[in-house]
Motif scaffolding. Structure first.
Motif, PDB file in Angstrom:
ATOM      1  N   ALA A   1       0.845  -1.205   0.000  1.00  0.00           N
ATOM      2  CA  ALA A   1       0.000   0.000   0.000  1.00  0.00           C
ATOM      3  C   ALA A   1       0.875   1.247   0.000  1.00  0.00           C
TER       4      ALA A   1
ATOM      5  N   ALA B   1       2.044   1.825  -3.391  1.00  0.00           N
ATOM      6  CA  ALA B   1       0.932   2.281  -4.219  1.00  0.00           C
ATOM      7  C   ALA B   1       0.701   3.780  -3.997  1.00  0.00           C
TER       8      ALA B   1
ATOM      9  N   ASP C   1       3.100   5.895  -5.786  1.00  0.00           N
ATOM     10  CA  ASP C   1       2.871   6.002  -7.220  1.00  0.00           C
ATOM     11  C   ASP C   1       1.772   6.985  -7.561  1.00  0.00           C
ATOM     12  N   ASP C   2       0.672   6.921  -6.856  1.00  0.00           N
ATOM     13  CA  ASP C   2      -0.503   7.685  -7.266  1.00  0.00           C
ATOM     14  C   ASP C   2      -1.445   7.862  -6.073  1.00  0.00           C
TER      15      ASP C   2
ATOM     16  N   GLN D   1      -4.222   9.619  -5.641  1.00  0.00           N
ATOM     17  CA  GLN D   1      -5.660   9.532  -5.854  1.00  0.00           C
ATOM     18  C   GLN D   1      -6.103   8.109  -6.137  1.00  0.00           C
ATOM     19  N   ALA D   2      -5.315   7.402  -6.947  1.00  0.00           N
ATOM     20  CA  ALA D   2      -5.686   6.023  -7.244  1.00  0.00           C
ATOM     21  C   ALA D   2      -5.659   5.197  -5.959  1.00  0.00           C
ATOM     22  N   ALA D   3      -4.687   5.471  -5.100  1.00  0.00           N
ATOM     23  CA  ALA D   3      -4.611   4.741  -3.835  1.00  0.00           C
ATOM     24  C   ALA D   3      -5.862   5.000  -3.012  1.00  0.00           C
ATOM     25  N   GLN D   4      -6.288   6.258  -2.980  1.00  0.00           N
ATOM     26  CA  GLN D   4      -7.522   6.572  -2.261  1.00  0.00           C
ATOM     27  C   GLN D   4      -8.705   5.854  -2.870  1.00  0.00           C
ATOM     28  N   SER D   5      -8.710   5.781  -4.206  1.00  0.00           N
ATOM     29  CA  SER D   5      -9.878   5.215  -4.872  1.00  0.00           C
ATOM     30  C   SER D   5     -10.033   3.729  -4.581  1.00  0.00           C
ATOM     31  N   VAL D   6      -8.952   3.035  -4.243  1.00  0.00           N
ATOM     32  CA  VAL D   6      -9.109   1.630  -3.882  1.00  0.00           C
ATOM     33  C   VAL D   6      -9.244   1.452  -2.371  1.00  0.00           C
ATOM     34  N   GLY D   7      -9.359   2.563  -1.658  1.00  0.00           N
ATOM     35  CA  GLY D   7      -9.665   2.469  -0.240  1.00  0.00           C
ATOM     36  C   GLY D   7      -8.465   2.473   0.684  1.00  0.00           C
ATOM     37  N   ILE D   8      -7.294   2.888   0.183  1.00  0.00           N
ATOM     38  CA  ILE D   8      -6.134   3.009   1.065  1.00  0.00           C
ATOM     39  C   ILE D   8      -6.230   4.367   1.766  1.00  0.00           C
ATOM     40  N   PRO D   9      -6.313   4.395   3.085  1.00  0.00           N
ATOM     41  CA  PRO D   9      -6.457   5.674   3.775  1.00  0.00           C
ATOM     42  C   PRO D   9      -5.124   6.409   3.842  1.00  0.00           C
TER      43      PRO D   9
ATOM     44  N   ILE E   1      -1.521   5.943   6.228  1.00  0.00           N
ATOM     45  CA  ILE E   1      -0.270   5.579   5.570  1.00  0.00           C
ATOM     46  C   ILE E   1       0.814   6.606   5.897  1.00  0.00           C
TER      47      ILE E   1
END
Lengths: 301, 281
Positions: free
Chosen positions: A174, A177, A180-181, A183-191, A195
């Motif tokens: 995570a 991830a 790397d990105d 917003q994409a990390a947020q979009s898959v639910g990584i808070p 982090i």
């Protein structure tokens, strides 16, 4: 030409101090990897951690002081996340960088206000007298400082642990991830907030280890926060995103500046040690901007 | 699937509960720019709903308002409400929303370039607590739908093709075991054949895995062939909505979004008069 024995000794000493640079660089890499923030405050965190440890250990047993310092560094991480990063989420990298400069000055000043600004001795119970190795091979042997060996061992295990953490755990994945990105990390639910808290805490603990190693060598004092400046060429050399890069970069810088002093120094009057690393970094920037081990800049055309 | 079975599914979706309801929301960027001016829409469970409109109409903003990804772009929902299975969600973090089963696949794929395809998929399962075996089973499920991803599983996602990245992004969203996927512009920058393939997989996921889709798409023709219901956005407002077939037959939709018209080429003057005639303004 210098004899082999002394050269080896210089080389070894250079490598050992390189490990110490690497310890500081490691903190930068961790935060940059996971949040894309170039955390200028890493040096201040080293100073703050070392000061906390040294003053707490005056009236607490050492292990307790050590644990309490870890708690303090996590609290610092929490405060930075809450008060600096969260309001600035989505802002340009340069703005975040400026914010960390602010954090640097605050931590430098605040640390010395509450803990005092004298030079404190940090005694880790490691014998100060140097060891002599290979005495039967070279006349006089090779002189090695036990503190350096200790620091190298700690740095080595830290890097190993962090590599495993980043590459084989869910949280580590995570973290990469998020690096790397966002917003994409947020979009898959990584808070993101959790982090960042984890990363800054880890960097705080790395700063504590670096502070212990440097502090026991130089004494705990303001100039500790300037070791961050020595970490910059290491970062450029190793690449901002690579943990092994930070270590290799540290070793190259450490050994390089000592050998340069030995070989080139006499030719141009000495003092090379202080700027050699920066010239080296500049050269690397020209040839390989992402550093020796930096992540490939993926660009699809 | 046989024809009667298909009809049964359609019937079920007609009576299905509402998965997502957006009620008259307004979105403001930077405290001043009003982007959505009262958008309302409804997505029934197990349905595929299309959100159509030109560039800048507000499709992406609507999706991000639902998934709560606006904050990072300094956007804010200032009015209206968003409910997901009856629960008010507009104060929840993206993380909490993913836990409840609402995942967004962002425009432009946004795969993690320095992670391998498989690692990308596994990050999708970040919020899950049901154990390694279940996640492994879902990984197989995703590879089943996207065999190409299995072939590329060890490659860095940044080095895969645009189509593979789109598959990777959808697969990553599936790994969260979502009830609703918000799919933003899946056709962007892809070859028509690939786009068709991806939409067919969306159809299958909808039928076989019971995933509900809200798809923002500029390619009106394509979207209306796969969706059951459509909303057309213009300038931050819903200007027209209806069942997909009805929209396909609508003269104005044909004229402005499908590029079809009965009476040949028109002069610029006439087009302007057409715009004035639009009955939804």
């Amino acid at each position: 030409m210098a004899e082999l024995g002394p050269v080896l000794e210089v080389l070894l000493g250079g490598l050992m101090s390189g490990v110490l640079y690497a310890l500081v660089a490691l903190g930068f890499v961790l935060i940059f990897k996971a949040s894309g923030v170039f955390n200028f405050a890493q040096g201040a965190m080293v100073l703050f951690a070392a000061l906390s440890l040294v003053r707490l250990s005056e009236w607490l047993p050492f292990p307790l002081a050590f644990l309490l310092t870890i708690v303090i560094m996590i609290a610092v991480a929490w405060a930075v996340e809450r008060l600096v990063l969260r309001p600035l989420v989505g802002q340009h990298g340069l703005i975040l960088f400026m914010a960390t400069i602010g954090v640097t000055f605050f931590l430098d000043g605040f640390g010395q206000t509450i803990w005092g600004s004298n030079v404190y001795q940090l005694d880790l119970g490691i014998p100060a007298s140097p060891w002599f190795l290979l005495e039967n091979v070279f006349p006089g042997g090779i002189l090695v400082s036990p503190i350096d060996v200790f620091a190298a061992a700690i740095a080595g295990s830290l890097v190993l642990a962090l590599s495993i953490f980043f590459h084989s755990t869910k949280i580590g994945r995570a973290l990469r991830a998020v690096a790397d990105d966002h917003q994409a990390a947020q979009s898959v639910g990584i808070p993101l907030n959790q982090i960042w808290l984890i990363v800054w805490s880890t960097a705080g603990i790395v700063a504590l280890v670096a502070g212990m190693a440097w502090g026991s060598k130089l004494g705990v004092q303001f100039s500790l926060s300037l070791v961050a400046l020595k970490a910059l060429p290491v970062l450029i050399l190793g690449g901002l995103t690579s943990i092994p890069g930070a270590i290799v970069g540290g070793l190259v810088v450490g050994a390089g500046e000592k050998l340069a002093e030995l070989y080139i120094g006499p030719l141009i009057g000495g003092g090379i040690e202080y700027w050699f690393a920066y010239v080296l970094a500049l050269a690397v920037l020209l040839v390989r901007p992402q550093g020796l081990f930096g992540e490939k800049i993926i660009e699809r055309v | 699937m046989s024809a009667p079975a298909e009809a049964a599914v359609l019937e079920a979706s007609a009576a299905a509960p509402t998965a997502l309801a957006v009620n008259n929301i307004e979105v403001v960027y930077d405290h001043v720019v009003l982007v959505l001016k009262g958008v309302s829409l409804e997505v029934p469970e197990r349905s595929i709903v299309a959100l159509l409109g030109a560039n800048g109409a507000g499709k992406t903003t609507t999706l991000k308002a639902i998934s709560n990804l606006l904050h990072a772009e300094r956007g804010e929902v200032t009015k209206g409400s968003i409910t997901f299975y009856g629960e008010e969600v507009h104060r929840l973090s993206p993380n909490e929303l993913v836990r409840r089963g609402c995942v967004q696949v962002m425009e432009g794929r946004h795969c993690f370039a320095h992670l391998t395809v498989e690692e990308n998929l596994l990050t999708g399962a970040f919020t899950r607590k049901d154990g390694r075996a279940a996640i492994q089973a879902d990984l197989e499920m995703v590879y089943g739908y996207f065999p190409r991803l299995r072939e590329r599983r060890k490659s860095l996602a940044g080095y895969t093709s645009g189509g593979e990245q789109q598959m990777c992004a959808i697969g990553r969203a599936l790994m969260a075991r979502p009830r609703l996927i918000l799919l933003d512009e899946p056709s962007m920058g892809l070859a028509p054949q690939l786009v068709e393939e991806i939409f067919e997989i969306v159809d299958r996921l909808n039928r076989q895995e019971n995933v509900t889709f809200l798809i923002a798409e500029q390619n009106t023709n394509l979207a209306l062939r796969h969706a059951r219901y459509g909303y057309i956005l213009e300038n931050g407002r819903v200007v027209l909505d209806g069942p997909a077939e009805a929209l396909r037959d609508n003269e104005d939709v044909k004229e402005f979004y499908l590029g079809l018209s009965g009476s040949g080429r028109k002069s610029f003057r006439e087009i302007k008069s057409y715009k004035r005639r639009k009955r939804w303004l």
